[in-house]
Design a protein around this motif. Sequence first.
Motif, PDB file in Angstrom:
ATOM      1  N   GLN A  35      15.435   1.662  -3.595  1.00 27.38           N
ATOM      2  CA  GLN A  35      16.134   2.450  -4.607  1.00 27.38           C
ATOM      3  C   GLN A  35      15.903   3.940  -4.422  1.00 27.38           C
ATOM      4  OE1 GLN A  35      14.715   0.042  -8.183  1.00 27.38           O
ATOM      5  NE2 GLN A  35      16.756   0.637  -8.849  1.00 27.38           N
ATOM      6  N   LEU A  36      14.745   4.298  -3.901  1.00 24.57           N
ATOM      7  CA  LEU A  36      14.397   5.705  -3.733  1.00 24.57           C
ATOM      8  C   LEU A  36      14.686   6.231  -2.334  1.00 24.57           C
ATOM      9  CD1 LEU A  36      10.965   5.624  -5.605  1.00 24.57           C
ATOM     10  CD2 LEU A  36      13.124   6.561  -6.465  1.00 24.57           C
ATOM     11  N   ASP A  37      15.165   5.374  -1.433  1.00 20.13           N
ATOM     12  CA  ASP A  37      15.379   5.746  -0.037  1.00 20.13           C
ATOM     13  C   ASP A  37      16.793   6.267   0.166  1.00 20.13           C
ATOM     14  OD1 ASP A  37      15.438   6.046   2.692  1.00 20.13           O
ATOM     15  OD2 ASP A  37      15.157   3.921   3.167  1.00 20.13           O
ATOM     16  N   PHE A  38      16.931   7.533   0.604  1.00 20.48           N
ATOM     17  CA  PHE A  38      18.248   8.119   0.808  1.00 20.48           C
ATOM     18  C   PHE A  38      19.046   7.397   1.877  1.00 20.48           C
ATOM     19  CE2 PHE A  38      15.526  10.425   3.792  1.00 20.48           C
ATOM     20  CZ  PHE A  38      16.279  10.400   4.946  1.00 20.48           C
ATOM     21  N   ASN A  39      18.354   6.730   2.830  1.00 21.18           N
ATOM     22  CA  ASN A  39      19.069   5.999   3.872  1.00 21.18           C
ATOM     23  C   ASN A  39      19.865   4.832   3.308  1.00 21.18           C
ATOM     24  OD1 ASN A  39      18.569   7.090   6.630  1.00 21.18           O
ATOM     25  ND2 ASN A  39      16.439   6.895   6.001  1.00 21.18           N
ATOM     26  N   LEU A  80       2.771  -8.288  -4.309  1.00 17.48           N
ATOM     27  CA  LEU A  80       3.747  -7.380  -4.916  1.00 17.48           C
ATOM     28  C   LEU A  80       4.679  -6.730  -3.896  1.00 17.48           C
ATOM     29  CD1 LEU A  80       1.457  -5.604  -7.526  1.00 17.48           C
ATOM     30  CD2 LEU A  80       3.323  -7.188  -8.023  1.00 17.48           C
ATOM     31  N   LYS A  81       4.530  -7.093  -2.643  1.00 19.52           N
ATOM     32  CA  LYS A  81       5.315  -6.457  -1.581  1.00 19.52           C
ATOM     33  C   LYS A  81       6.822  -6.501  -1.834  1.00 19.52           C
ATOM     34  CE  LYS A  81       5.837  -6.272   3.451  1.00 19.52           C
ATOM     35  NZ  LYS A  81       5.401  -6.851   4.751  1.00 19.52           N
ATOM     36  N   PRO A  82       7.402  -7.650  -2.255  1.00 21.32           N
ATOM     37  CA  PRO A  82       8.857  -7.656  -2.525  1.00 21.32           C
ATOM     38  C   PRO A  82       9.261  -6.636  -3.585  1.00 21.32           C
ATOM     39  CG  PRO A  82       8.017  -9.898  -2.386  1.00 21.32           C
ATOM     40  CD  PRO A  82       6.823  -8.989  -2.419  1.00 21.32           C
ATOM     41  N   ALA A  83       8.432  -6.491  -4.638  1.00 26.32           N
ATOM     42  CA  ALA A  83       8.752  -5.526  -5.700  1.00 26.32           C
ATOM     43  C   ALA A  83       8.667  -4.098  -5.179  1.00 26.32           C
ATOM     44  CB  ALA A  83       7.806  -5.718  -6.875  1.00 26.32           C
ATOM     45  N   PHE A  84       7.623  -3.820  -4.371  1.00 21.87           N
ATOM     46  CA  PHE A  84       7.483  -2.478  -3.802  1.00 21.87           C
ATOM     47  C   PHE A  84       8.651  -2.155  -2.867  1.00 21.87           C
ATOM     48  CE2 PHE A  84       2.625  -2.944  -4.258  1.00 21.87           C
ATOM     49  CZ  PHE A  84       2.680  -2.430  -5.547  1.00 21.87           C
ATOM     50  N   ALA A 123       8.522  11.241  -5.800  1.00 26.08           N
ATOM     51  CA  ALA A 123       8.720   9.856  -5.354  1.00 26.08           C
ATOM     52  C   ALA A 123       7.960   9.579  -4.059  1.00 26.08           C
ATOM     53  CB  ALA A 123      10.210   9.577  -5.162  1.00 26.08           C
ATOM     54  N   LEU A 124       8.059  10.491  -3.107  1.00 26.25           N
ATOM     55  CA  LEU A 124       7.363  10.300  -1.828  1.00 26.25           C
ATOM     56  C   LEU A 124       5.852  10.304  -2.019  1.00 26.25           C
ATOM     57  CD1 LEU A 124       9.530  12.579   0.512  1.00 26.25           C
ATOM     58  CD2 LEU A 124       9.359  10.084   0.599  1.00 26.25           C
ATOM     59  N   THR A 125       5.368  11.220  -2.837  1.00 30.84           N
ATOM     60  CA  THR A 125       3.926  11.309  -3.077  1.00 30.84           C
ATOM     61  C   THR A 125       3.399  10.058  -3.773  1.00 30.84           C
ATOM     62  OG1 THR A 125       4.026  13.724  -3.237  1.00 30.84           O
ATOM     63  CG2 THR A 125       2.099  12.636  -4.189  1.00 30.84           C
ATOM     64  N   MET A 126       4.109   9.576  -4.782  1.00 26.98           N
ATOM     65  CA  MET A 126       3.669   8.395  -5.515  1.00 26.98           C
ATOM     66  C   MET A 126       3.640   7.156  -4.624  1.00 26.98           C
ATOM     67  SD  MET A 126       2.767   9.325  -8.461  1.00 26.98           S
ATOM     68  CE  MET A 126       2.571   7.717  -9.216  1.00 26.98           C
ATOM     69  N   LEU A 127       4.642   7.010  -3.767  1.00 30.99           N
ATOM     70  CA  LEU A 127       4.660   5.853  -2.863  1.00 30.99           C
ATOM     71  C   LEU A 127       3.492   5.919  -1.878  1.00 30.99           C
ATOM     72  CD1 LEU A 127       8.493   5.551  -2.114  1.00 30.99           C
ATOM     73  CD2 LEU A 127       7.099   3.950  -3.429  1.00 30.99           C
ATOM     74  N   LYS A 129       0.270   3.253  -1.803  1.00 36.34           N
ATOM     75  CA  LYS A 129      -0.145   2.557  -0.584  1.00 36.34           C
ATOM     76  C   LYS A 129      -1.610   2.844  -0.275  1.00 36.34           C
ATOM     77  CE  LYS A 129       1.062   2.015   4.307  1.00 36.34           C
ATOM     78  NZ  LYS A 129       1.990   2.445   5.394  1.00 36.34           N
ATOM     79  N   LYS A 130      -2.027   4.098  -0.434  1.00 32.77           N
ATOM     80  CA  LYS A 130      -3.411   4.485  -0.169  1.00 32.77           C
ATOM     81  C   LYS A 130      -4.369   3.764  -1.120  1.00 32.77           C
ATOM     82  CE  LYS A 130      -6.376   8.608   0.091  1.00 32.77           C
ATOM     83  NZ  LYS A 130      -6.393  10.091  -0.064  1.00 32.77           N
ATOM     84  N   ALA A 131      -3.974   3.658  -2.403  1.00 38.86           N
ATOM     85  CA  ALA A 131      -4.827   2.995  -3.389  1.00 38.86           C
ATOM     86  C   ALA A 131      -4.987   1.518  -3.083  1.00 38.86           C
ATOM     87  CB  ALA A 131      -4.235   3.184  -4.788  1.00 38.86           C
ATOM     88  N   ILE A 132      -3.900   0.875  -2.658  1.00 34.84           N
ATOM     89  CA  ILE A 132      -3.947  -0.556  -2.336  1.00 34.84           C
ATOM     90  C   ILE A 132      -4.860  -0.802  -1.131  1.00 34.84           C
ATOM     91  CG2 ILE A 132      -2.590  -2.492  -1.448  1.00 34.84           C
ATOM     92  CD1 ILE A 132      -0.267  -1.460  -3.178  1.00 34.84           C
ATOM     93  N   LEU A 133      -4.682   0.002  -0.092  1.00 34.60           N
ATOM     94  CA  LEU A 133      -5.477  -0.183   1.122  1.00 34.60           C
ATOM     95  C   LEU A 133      -6.949   0.154   0.896  1.00 34.60           C
ATOM     96  CD1 LEU A 133      -3.034   1.292   3.811  1.00 34.60           C
ATOM     97  CD2 LEU A 133      -3.491  -1.125   3.314  1.00 34.60           C
ATOM     98  N   GLY A 134      -7.215   1.017  -0.098  1.00 35.22           N
ATOM     99  CA  GLY A 134      -8.596   1.424  -0.357  1.00 35.22           C
ATOM    100  C   GLY A 134      -9.304   0.561  -1.393  1.00 35.22           C
TER     101      GLY A 134
END
Length: 343
Positions: free
Chosen positions: A276-280, A266-270, A241-245, A249-254
């Motif tokens: 959902q994936l954040d333990f906090n 797509l920011k609201p969806a991201f 999950a951490l790697t994919m996120l 982000k890297k793909a979008i910025l590049g």
Amino acid sequence: MITIAVDAMGGDYAPGEIVKGIEAARDRYLDLSFQLYGLADQVPALIQNSERIEFISVSEVIAMGDEPVKAMRQKKDSSMVQAAQAVHDGRADALFSAGNTGALLSCAIFIVGRLKGVDRPALATALPSFGSQHDQFVFMDLGANAENKPNHLYQYGILGSFYASHVLGYQNPRVGLLNNGAEEDKGDELHKEAHQLMLHTQAFNFVGNVEARELLDGSADVVVADGFSGNTALKAIEGTALTMLKQLKKAILGAGWRGKLGGLLLKPAFKSMAQQLDFNEQGGAVVLGVKAPVVKTHGSAKATAVANTMGQIKTMIDQDLVSDTAAFIVENHEALKVKKSAN
């Protein structure tokens, strides 16, 4: 009033984030009070408002790298051990820590104590579920027991089913067994025997084997695993999950201005997916099978996670999770003995 004993010194950001989270929970939940166990030269100065917060001074701290059982036995005046002792003595209703997981498990089993009839307490957490009517599923054991017998996995089905029904509010939760194939003859002898015990039980709603690739797709409301497999699968999920996120982000910025514009839209969806994936945003991992709620949140948890975990503990107590589980085990003691003798 519910009283929660808190290891204020456990975790990467203790005691600052622990105290901050406890104060947030105190303001959010008016029927909760807290005992903060910690060092006198660190914790009291952090407390902004002592309403429903009692500070208890200790002289020792169990570090993340300490050997669990040895630390529990030798550091008797540590914040974790003293908090566990308060639960054992009836001075507190639940135990919370973000510290050494192994030491907390030891405290839960040897100080708080196992429920009568439970062979092996297990560590469980709620993970995000995609593609079902529920947004979470219970996953256990996460490493409390590296080696298991078929009867242990069977009992995890009972414990996990009770947690899903009492805390998550699921009716007749579906219980699956983590295995390397869907067919009932898949896996080693441990998993084949466990499957047969679960297949013929009336104690919970068994739906068969679940493969690792199906964990997050809503195939079951509770997934049972041996401690080694469960811990390995959990870390694989977290790492993926951490790697994919990060890669997204890297793909979008590049991708130039078009990629950045698309990412903005797509920011609201991201953001929703990241939450959902954040333990906090979630609660902590629960030691199921002991005489009181014992909850461990992530070592790097901050105030938000701490406050949310207090709500999780409150729900466990409000819904009588421990007492109802204990009553079921006592009522079905003979059936459990039969299952055990089959091993």
